[in-house]
Design a protein around this motif. Sequence first.
Motif, PDB file in Angstrom:
ATOM      1  N   ALA A 335       0.860  -1.182   0.000  1.00 30.45           N
ATOM      2  CA  ALA A 335       0.000   0.000   0.000  1.00 30.45           C
ATOM      3  C   ALA A 335       0.894   1.228   0.000  1.00 30.45           C
ATOM      4  O   ALA A 335       1.952   1.239   0.635  1.00 30.45           O
ATOM      5  N   HIS A 364      -6.822  -1.903  -4.980  1.00 33.20           N
ATOM      6  CA  HIS A 364      -7.807  -1.004  -4.398  1.00 33.20           C
ATOM      7  C   HIS A 364      -7.277   0.424  -4.502  1.00 33.20           C
ATOM      8  O   HIS A 364      -6.642   0.938  -3.582  1.00 33.20           O
ATOM      9  N   ASP A 367      -7.717   3.117  -1.805  1.00 31.57           N
ATOM     10  CA  ASP A 367      -6.901   2.994  -0.593  1.00 31.57           C
ATOM     11  C   ASP A 367      -5.407   3.019  -0.885  1.00 31.57           C
ATOM     12  O   ASP A 367      -4.610   2.914   0.050  1.00 31.57           O
ATOM     13  N   ASN A 369      -3.902   0.571  -2.158  1.00 30.43           N
ATOM     14  CA  ASN A 369      -3.499  -0.808  -1.841  1.00 30.43           C
ATOM     15  C   ASN A 369      -3.443  -1.633  -3.132  1.00 30.43           C
ATOM     16  O   ASN A 369      -4.468  -1.894  -3.748  1.00 30.43           O
TER      17      ASN A 369
ATOM     18  N   THR B 180      -0.511   5.472   4.935  1.00 27.54           N
ATOM     19  CA  THR B 180      -1.420   4.865   3.961  1.00 27.54           C
ATOM     20  C   THR B 180      -2.773   4.584   4.609  1.00 27.54           C
ATOM     21  O   THR B 180      -2.880   4.481   5.829  1.00 27.54           O
ATOM     22  N   ALA B 181      -3.783   4.461   3.747  1.00 31.26           N
ATOM     23  CA  ALA B 181      -5.129   4.220   4.263  1.00 31.26           C
ATOM     24  C   ALA B 181      -5.217   2.868   4.957  1.00 31.26           C
ATOM     25  O   ALA B 181      -5.950   2.702   5.927  1.00 31.26           O
ATOM     26  N   LYS B 182      -4.481   1.881   4.459  1.00 30.02           N
ATOM     27  CA  LYS B 182      -4.503   0.546   5.038  1.00 30.02           C
ATOM     28  C   LYS B 182      -3.079   0.109   5.347  1.00 30.02           C
ATOM     29  O   LYS B 182      -2.134   0.568   4.708  1.00 30.02           O
ATOM     30  N   GLY B 183      -2.930  -0.829   6.249  1.00 29.68           N
ATOM     31  CA  GLY B 183      -1.601  -1.354   6.550  1.00 29.68           C
ATOM     32  C   GLY B 183      -1.686  -2.306   7.724  1.00 29.68           C
ATOM     33  O   GLY B 183      -2.318  -1.973   8.732  1.00 29.68           O
TER      34      GLY B 183
END
Lengths: 450, 450
Positions: A335, A364, A367, A369, B180-183
Amino acid sequence: MTSFALWEQSLTGTVRTGAQIPDEYRIDRSGFTPVGAPEVLVQAKTVEDVQNAVTYASDTDLSVVIRGAGTGLAGGASAGSGSLVLDVSGLNRITDIAPADELAVVEPGVITAALDAEAGRYGLRYAPDPASASISTIGGNIATNAGGLRCVKYGVTGDSVLGLSVVLADGRLIHTGRRTAKGVAGLDLTSLFTGSEGTLGVIVSATVRLQPKPIDTVTIAAYFDDVEQAAAATTAVLAARVRPSIMELLDEASLRQSQDFLGLPSDAAGAFVVAQTDGFGAHIEARIVQEVFGQFSSRVSVGDDPQVSDELLAIRRAALPALERHGRALIEDIAVPRTRIADAIRAVAEIATRHRTAIYTFGHAGDGNLHPIIVVDRDDPDAYDRAVAAADEIFGTALSLGGTITGEHGVGILKRRWLERELGPDGVELQRTIRRALDPTGLFNPGKTV
Amino acid sequence: MTSFALWEQSLTGTVRTGAQIPDEYRIDRSGFTPVGAPEVLVQAKTVEDVQNAVTYASDTDLSVVIRGAGTGLAGGASAGSGSLVLDVSGLNRITDIAPADELAVVEPGVITAALDAEAGRYGLRYAPDPASASISTIGGNIATNAGGLRCVKYGVTGDSVLGLSVVLADGRLIHTGRRTAKGVAGLDLTSLFTGSEGTLGVIVSATVRLQPKPIDTVTIAAYFDDVEQAAAATTAVLAARVRPSIMELLDEASLRQSQDFLGLPSDAAGAFVVAQTDGFGAHIEARIVQEVFGQFSSRVSVGDDPQVSDELLAIRRAALPALERHGRALIEDIAVPRTRIADAIRAVAEIATRHRTAIYTFGHAGDGNLHPIIVVDRDDPDAYDRAVAAADEIFGTALSLGGTITGEHGVGILKRRWLERELGPDGVELQRTIRRALDPTGLFNPGKTV
């Protein structure tokens, strides 16, 4: 020491040992095969079974590998020599659904899609939707803090977990969190266990948030000349204040594979993006997405009936199966900050060329990702080594762009050696400190994550 | 041992000792006054100052009490004998705003409303909005995982925290989370430090999520005959799939006080609810809220211009200042499953009668988070004891309804003795295990929370 026979009789579930244990209990879907095989398999049926298994393993110096459906992609559930596999897929009841409070209490072995279907009977849904939802368990989703397509609007698995019941290394059953929407009594141990990849304890129950099914859903898709245009379009959608529920991107190579797999005409393009909007503003937001995409693309499609939506999304869903036809697919999971998506995809393509390996990137976009899929030709003896070298550079690229080595799949055993590069030595030591505090003897998943 | 003079010279910020320390540094807004006074006050200006102060305190056997704006409501920042107050309000820069990535990096002393205002220059906002936003710091908000009015749609503070930099008890600076938005690389230590109330380390930087300013906002308010009708209306709104950004309820007693305070005609009603909808679907959702409220009330108002919205919300915002006219206001903070709101308010009213004390209840109906305000007559010598006895029963009520003793204010020192009742002995022991692992000598906020 516990007598094995006596212990076995005390369990509601079943026990197998040695050669009785099917080979599938050694591996998950990561493709990683450990050295050796587990000594004991406990197919637990009750919380007491879990407690007994943990205590037995501790007394007999076995490690404990917790297993749900075995769909993990990082080797977290792989089990080799000296291990007891604790299969919790038999704890599979939805024990409570409270529609007006919008929550459910579930055992870890419940299949994620089954929970969603049950919630659907009350006009609700379980929002997190990992691609594996129809085969993975809610316990595994929580253990890896699984992501999915809808995270851009609805968050990751952890955002839907309100509370947990966990069996610790000493066999104690503890409860974290609550049934309320808010609560700050004590440290947030629910989040600590979520994503702990089987290293801190055994999740035996979870209280999860449900959400209303959205009133409308609209799907918008577009073909772009290159990934820069596609990435710019996704950033522009978010800057226009739209919160799509899904915003997925395929690069040129993966798009071509998907089209071929689905028998669609090869609609040459440098990239493909499919987005969905949902809720009361779905149509308004969809019009804006359409407009924004139209500034970067001359080929935009919109559909608000389920069939057209399914067709547009099918291109995204086909990406992985299309690639798995050509060899062993190593599924990476980086990500990056959203604005660096195009940079990341270009860098991955360059890495692919340099290491003479086939890499297809989709993911994604909302995001940041991305899943670069490295397809390893099974007939080429050096292909795997080249793939690993390419993966190493992909992780380096993610970190240099301010990103992470894993957006949603976890560290498991496969990414263990890259973890320190992301967290730094002090970061890793802090992780170890927490792990040792909860599991001083290293009972749970030794050799995995930190 | 560190030489005090040498140490003082090494700091960028200022140091005061003993009687030089203003009395306000002993207390926060909880009304709790500790025994004794702090020995040392460090007004840190840099991360190195924070590290030096922590090391100095450790070397000289002082405890460390971290302080932002001192607006906490649970005594978490109260500082008595043997303590070093580490004031981080001077670390108050917004170090980065990345509009396209929708995030900011801030030092802990930034006032929450100032961050929101700065984000506003880019069409963004910092969504969490504790009532104290104009006077409290982002560091304090994170340390208590603060709530606010918008949580029902936008979540609590923790939902907007992506990463943290923290100085640990041994003086090391560590980083958690990401941009990051996700991780999911490693355990979620960001969530562990969020809400830790100054017991695990000193937050010196935070990466926080920003969100687009909503395109439209509509306010809907209604008067109801009783809290049962009001609570049923709020539940029905959520069942109609609407996600209001705010949904606040006042009981009869607090409504009357607000009206009086604002000089409004006393519009007799058993309860008042004010809701807001926002985003692209705001008008559609507002119409549904209006319809649903209309099923339970004959007096519903709607406003989509800022002035009418402000007037409707003013009734909610005036509730606490209106009560503070009459004595010392003990602000309780229970949360219950949303369907139990009416039960909780009725139970609180009954407790008030039995303990001959004035209790006014309002709060975040959409989250089930209620603030029973116990007003203590300063001229009545027994009033405080009766208030404490009433509070004790209120906590018991919250727990018996499946709720929590604190929805958003924290445990601090005031709710410490009730924490074990909520978490149970094993839960408390687990909390202590984590705390000991990170702070083995009990440097940070000893005697607070667990």
